[in-house]
Write a protein that holds these residues in place. Structure first.
Motif, short mmCIF file in Angstrom:
data_model
loop_
_atom_site.label_atom_id
_atom_site.label_comp_id
_atom_site.label_asym_id
_atom_site.label_seq_id
_atom_site.Cartn_x
_atom_site.Cartn_y
_atom_site.Cartn_z
N LEU A 114 112.34 49.78 91.29
CA LEU A 114 113.66 50.33 91.62
C LEU A 114 114.00 51.50 90.68
CD1 LEU A 114 116.40 50.46 92.96
CD2 LEU A 114 117.08 48.39 91.75
N ALA A 115 113.75 51.31 89.39
CA ALA A 115 114.10 52.36 88.43
C ALA A 115 113.28 53.62 88.66
CB ALA A 115 113.90 51.83 87.00
N ARG A 116 111.98 53.45 88.86
CA ARG A 116 111.13 54.62 89.06
C ARG A 116 111.43 55.29 90.40
NH1 ARG A 116 105.01 53.28 87.79
NH2 ARG A 116 105.43 51.93 89.54
N GLY A 117 111.66 54.45 91.42
CA GLY A 117 111.97 55.00 92.74
C GLY A 117 113.27 55.79 92.72
N ALA A 118 114.31 55.19 92.16
CA ALA A 118 115.64 55.80 92.22
C ALA A 118 115.72 57.09 91.41
CB ALA A 118 116.69 54.81 91.74
N THR A 119 115.04 57.12 90.25
CA THR A 119 115.12 58.32 89.41
C THR A 119 114.08 59.36 89.80
OG1 THR A 119 113.59 57.35 87.81
CG2 THR A 119 115.95 57.02 87.39
N GLY A 120 113.06 58.94 90.54
CA GLY A 120 111.96 59.85 90.84
C GLY A 120 111.16 60.20 89.59
N ARG A 121 111.36 59.43 88.54
CA ARG A 121 110.64 59.66 87.28
C ARG A 121 109.61 58.56 87.08
NH1 ARG A 121 115.69 60.74 83.18
NH2 ARG A 121 116.70 62.47 84.29
N ILE A 122 108.70 58.80 86.16
CA ILE A 122 107.55 57.91 86.03
C ILE A 122 107.61 57.02 84.80
CG2 ILE A 122 105.07 57.94 85.52
CD1 ILE A 122 104.90 60.31 87.49
N GLU A 123 108.10 57.54 83.68
CA GLU A 123 107.90 56.82 82.42
C GLU A 123 108.88 55.67 82.21
OE1 GLU A 123 105.96 60.49 79.89
OE2 GLU A 123 107.74 59.49 79.09
N ILE A 124 108.36 54.63 81.61
CA ILE A 124 109.18 53.49 81.18
C ILE A 124 109.04 53.37 79.67
CG2 ILE A 124 109.58 50.99 81.36
CD1 ILE A 124 110.02 52.25 84.04
N LEU A 125 110.17 53.27 79.00
CA LEU A 125 110.15 53.06 77.56
C LEU A 125 110.31 51.57 77.29
CD1 LEU A 125 110.04 55.04 75.09
CD2 LEU A 125 112.45 54.51 74.80
N SER A 126 109.30 50.98 76.67
CA SER A 126 109.37 49.56 76.32
C SER A 126 109.27 49.45 74.80
CB SER A 126 108.24 48.79 77.02
OG SER A 126 108.33 47.42 76.74
N THR A 127 109.29 48.22 74.30
CA THR A 127 109.26 48.06 72.85
C THR A 127 108.03 47.29 72.40
OG1 THR A 127 110.68 46.11 73.10
CG2 THR A 127 111.76 48.17 72.52
N ILE A 128 107.62 47.53 71.18
CA ILE A 128 106.46 46.85 70.61
C ILE A 128 106.75 45.35 70.53
CG2 ILE A 128 105.09 46.61 68.48
CD1 ILE A 128 105.58 49.70 68.12
N LYS A 129 105.77 44.56 70.92
CA LYS A 129 105.86 43.10 70.98
C LYS A 129 106.81 42.58 72.07
CE LYS A 129 104.24 41.54 66.48
NZ LYS A 129 104.48 40.65 65.35
N ALA A 130 107.29 43.48 72.94
CA ALA A 130 108.16 43.03 74.03
C ALA A 130 107.40 42.09 74.95
CB ALA A 130 108.64 44.23 74.84
N TYR A 131 108.15 41.24 75.61
CA TYR A 131 107.54 40.29 76.55
C TYR A 131 108.39 40.27 77.82
CZ TYR A 131 105.49 36.00 78.36
OH TYR A 131 104.84 35.07 79.14
N HIS A 132 107.77 40.63 78.95
CA HIS A 132 108.53 40.67 80.20
C HIS A 132 107.84 39.92 81.33
CE1 HIS A 132 111.41 43.50 78.48
NE2 HIS A 132 110.40 44.19 78.00
N GLY A 133 106.70 39.29 81.07
CA GLY A 133 106.03 38.56 82.13
C GLY A 133 104.59 38.98 82.30
N HIS A 134 103.93 38.41 83.32
CA HIS A 134 102.49 38.59 83.47
C HIS A 134 102.06 39.18 84.80
CE1 HIS A 134 101.11 36.70 79.71
NE2 HIS A 134 102.30 36.11 79.79
N THR A 135 102.99 39.46 85.70
CA THR A 135 102.63 40.17 86.92
C THR A 135 102.32 41.63 86.55
OG1 THR A 135 105.00 40.39 87.28
CG2 THR A 135 103.87 38.67 88.51
N GLY A 136 101.73 42.36 87.49
CA GLY A 136 101.12 43.65 87.16
C GLY A 136 101.99 44.63 86.39
#
Lengths: 459, 390
Positions: free
Chosen positions: A127-149
């Motif tokens: 949703l975020a990439r689609g809506a903004t038409g932008r590509i990059e995601i800023l995440s954090t070191i050691k972050a954990y958000h799940g195991h799907t692709g």
């Protein structure tokens, strides 16, 4: 439980699921069998010992284990409902979407029900990439958000990603809590900044108010979207219904899972603000993420969970009980500076960091001996998390604090043996290596088991 | 927002067997089974009873722990599945189970390229989406190192596999592409090509598994055993969301060497495992594959009769067992047909890849009367499209 039966359960699990996992759990003294799951704990079927559940399946059991109201709601729903039809609406789905929009911070009012946390994070990234038409995601070191692709692609620990690369391109990792670092990496190509308000698996790091407000401003300045992953922190865990309420920051997207299912029935959700550019893009791509999640049985369960949390004041209880546990942990740290480095957390999402990583598995054992089931963090073995159900009473929290105090004192007795080894850098590196730990502590564990068999077999 | 791809004009108020109860009081024949989930009909008694009982005794459990329920289900699946597919990874849904399969394929082989035929649809999560044929890829770059080859083209598959791919991935029948079926010779050729190149063969039997095509698993028809087999939510029989990725013993060595590298909070819930174990027993008791073959043949014949009676209304009918598909002239007609069918008391939806085709996948325990009801609704919907008075 009979020994032969116990062995059969473990062997079946090892043979048909994962023998490596059994070895790992045994080495870390985490090989319990949960029976009689009630209130804030369970009885370990292997040892027969009552245990306080200080892991709560990483924050799934906020309403307590086997919560009567939630179970009753689900049982009653079985007379009418099932897993439904993806895309076909119904009263429970409408009601849950409405209820989530009501309780969510600010103007987060659009809801997509999902199957699990990873599913919701993958949907958020699309949703975020689609809506903004932008590509990059800023995440954090050691972050954990799940195991799907996509969730895996933004996981901040390389260990989880390395064997599965190449993953989704365009992910940048910055240190958590460092606003300047985030500022330095955000550009007109950034679709979203994605963070946990309190990092869980990383080892309980609280994003303070100024950090979260700074990220909000950074997003407003650059047109990036702010995604808060409240999968572990949501539904009262931190002392507020959602962790973002502490800072008053309203994200553009928010993911929820874990406790939404009440510990009995999987459910998850992605919420977003109905503002541009999100609104137009979703209108043009209404089926951007079609999932089997959010079934009627799940929604009925989740509605009971929310009622239970709100009506019993479990968020408020988490704040009060959390403060009690926090002050007990601070006291333990002051008395044991050679063992405990730091105490961190918010509400009933607390963690203690040991001086050395290798203390994690040893502490798990010392705590288990005293009736506390606590896991060290997946992305940081030197940190032990304490995430008990939010239904805990003052007495239960005092009992937990006593057990932790006792376990740390036990550690103090072992330390003179382990510390000389830990002073040698090579040995310390070895001791802190996950695979070496599994081998070493697994070997020690087998020795212990052998000795205890000999002792037990004596007349 | 409707994920059905059309506006059905009714909401659900429950369901039983082959039927969905609509809020407006109508009973609708369920031609989707929650996307191939309710193979035993809605709310199968024994499976619902298993969840009610399990709720009294346990909960989902702490996800990384040793559990009796997980072990019991995994052992039952190992006994049920062909060959040495005797280790399981549990998920809450198809996409997650596919992502697990593809991560393991890369991890086990140490290679990166994932090959799939065109026309596939595996789910919405990262890896699953990246190999699916989607016309709505508006949401940015996907997982790299994927190759799409023409469906059924063994030479093209061999060529890609020869370059050192990690896995070849496919559905034995493409439910979202007008029931396009992998012929036994194609599957056998892929098996050989994977063996020769060291790639893993991954079969997604989310739609085809657990009886829908007239066999327990569609791969039985070709006598091919994959290295990784994905069973979708039909495993929970519409009572609990659970899916499984079954691995050959040798393939599971990767996960055994790296325990807890792939986790799922909800996958392998102890309650879900109890439900799935009861569902697996119900599948073996009911043997719905035998009925799916018979009722499917009867439905297919009836649909062909409608097609010949209404020249030009249906381009073609395809599918096997009770995984059926009707091809219309274009996407708009498919949408109009689904809407008309809903009005006539049958829930079906346009397919996600071939959008002019309509998916028809009713309960495997469908009675002959109910099958006749489906035929009547299809006929009425085509009549409505032709402007006949209802």
């Amino acid at each position: 439980m009979r020994k032969s039966e116990e062995r059969a359960v473990v062997e079946r699990f090892a043979r048909h699921l994962n023998s490596g996992q059994v070895a790992y759990l045994k080495a870390g003294h985490l090989d319990v069998l949960e029976t009689e799951r009630r209130g804030i704990g369970f009885v370990d079927g292997f040892s027969g010992r009552p245990m306080i559940d200080a892991f709560s399946s990483a924050g799934c059991f906020n309403v307590g284990r086997g919560n009567p109201r939630v179970r009753a709601a689900l049982r009653e729903a079985l007379v009418t409902w099932d897993t439904g039809t993806p895309g076909l609406d119904s009263a429970p789905r409408r009601e849950l979407r409405k209820r989530l929009a009501e309780i969510a911070p600010g103007d987060l009012e659009k809801v997509l029900l999902c199957a699990g946390g990873g599913d919701a994070v993958d949907a958020a990234i699309k949703l975020a990439r689609g809506a903004t038409g932008r590509i990059e995601i800023l995440s954090t070191i050691k972050a954990y958000h799940g195991h799907t692709g996509f969730a895996l692609s933004v996981n901040g620990k390389p260990h989880y990603r390395d064997y599965c690369e190449p993953l989704m391109p365009g992910v940048r990792f910055v240190p958590f809590g460092d606003l300047d670092a985030a500022r330095g990496q955000v550009s007109e190509n950034t679709a979203a900044i994605l963070i946990e308000p309190v990092q869980g698996e990383a080892g309980i790091f609280v994003g303070d108010d100024s950090y979260l407000r700074g990220l909000r401003e950074l997003c407003d300045e650059t047109g990036a979207l702010l995604i808060l992953d409240e999968i572990q922190t949501g539904f009262g865990r931190t002392g507020k219904l959602f962790a973002s309420e502490h800072s008053g920051v309203v994200p553009d997207l928010m993911t929820l899972a874990k406790s939404l299912g009440g510990g009995v029935y999987p459910n998850a959700a992605l919420l977003w603000r109905d503002v541009e550019p999100l609104a137009s893009w979703v209108r043009a791509n209404p089926d951007f993420h079609r999932t089997t999640g959010g079934s009627e049985l799940a929604c009925v369960t989740s509605l009971a969970v929310i009622d239970e949390i709100v009506e019993r004041g479990l968020s408020e209880n988490a704040a009060v009980r959390g403060a009690e546990l926090r002050s007990a942990l601070d006291e333990i740290r002051l008395k044991n500076p050679r063992i405990v480095k730091e105490v961190r957390g918010l509400g009933l999402m607390l963690g203690i960091e040991y001086i050395h990583e290798f203390l994690g598995p040893l502490m798990s054992d010392a705590l288990a001996q005293r009736g506390v089931f606590a896991a060290y963090s997946g992305n940081a073995p030197q940190v032990m998390r304490f995430m008990i159900p939010l239904t805990a009473t003052a007495e239960e929290v005092a009992g937990l604090a006593d057990a932790i105090r006792g376990a740390v004192e036990d550690m103090g007795r072992i330390l003179p043996l382990a510390l000389p080894a830990a002073r040698i850098p090579v040995l310390l590196r070895l001791l802190n290596n996950e695979r070496v730990q599994t081998r070493l502590f697994g070997g020690l564990r087998r020795l212990e088991d052998a000795f205890s068999r000999i002792i037990r077999s004596r007349p | 927002m409707s994920g059905l791809g059309f506006e059905p004009g009714f909401a659900a108020a429950g369901g039983l067997g082959a039927w969905i109860q609509a809020e407006d009081g109508r009973k609708i024949l369920d031609g989707l089974c929650g996307d191939g989930v309710c193979n035993l009909g809605r709310r199968p008694e024994a499976v619902v009873a298993a969840l009610a009982k399990a709720l009294d005794e346990t909960d989902q459990g702490n996800f990384p722990m040793i559990s009796r329920e997980k072990g019991d289900l995994a052992a039952a699946l190992a006994a049920w599945a062909p060959g040495d597919l005797d280790a399981a990874v549990f998920s809450v849904m198809r996409g997650e189970a596919m992502d697990a399969a593809l991560k393991v394929a890369r991890g086990r082989t140490g290679r990166t390229t994932l090959v799939s035929p065109d026309g596939a649809w595996y789910g919405e999560t990262g890896f699953a989406l990246s190999l699916s044929e989607r016309t709505d890829r508006a949401s940015g770059p996907l997982i790299p190192q994927t190759r799409i080859v023409p469906f059924g083209d063994l030479a093209a598959a061999r060529k890609e596999l020869g370059k050192g791919a990690a896995a070849f991935v496919l559905e034995p029948i493409q439910a979202e592409y007008h029931g396009r079926e992998a012929e036994p010779r194609y599957l056998q050729g892929l098996r050989d090509a994977c063996d020769a190149s060291g790639a893993l063969l991954v079969l997604d039997e989310t739609w085809t598994g657990l009886g829908r095509t007239g066999k327990r698993l569609a791969c039985e028809r070709a006598g091919v055993i994959p290295d990784i087999l994905v069973l979708g939510e039909a495993l929970g029989a519409g009572v609990f969301p659970i899916a499984a990725t079954l691995l050959r013993r040798d393939v599971n060595k990767f996960l055994e060497a790296h325990p807890l590298i792939h986790l799922s909070t909800f996958g392998g819930s102890d309650l879900g495992c109890r439900v799935a174990t009861a569902a697996l027993q119900a599948y073996e008791r009911e043997r719905p594959w035998a009925r799916a073959a018979r009722t499917g043949a009867r439905l297919r014949e009836g649909l062909e009769m409608i097609r010949s009676r209404r020249p030009g209304a249906l381009r073609s009918v395809a599918g096997r067992g009770l995984l059926l598909s009707l091809e219309l002239d274009d996407e708009a007609r498919a949408v109009a047909f689904c809407r008309a069918a809903a009005d006539a008391g049958l829930l079906v939806r346009p397919e996600r890849v071939m959008k002019r085709a309509v998916l028809l996948a009713p309960s495997l325990l469908l009675t002959d009367d109910e099958a006749d009801g489906i035929l009547a609704a299809v006929d009425a919907a085509l009549g409505a499209l032709a402007g006949e008075p209802t």
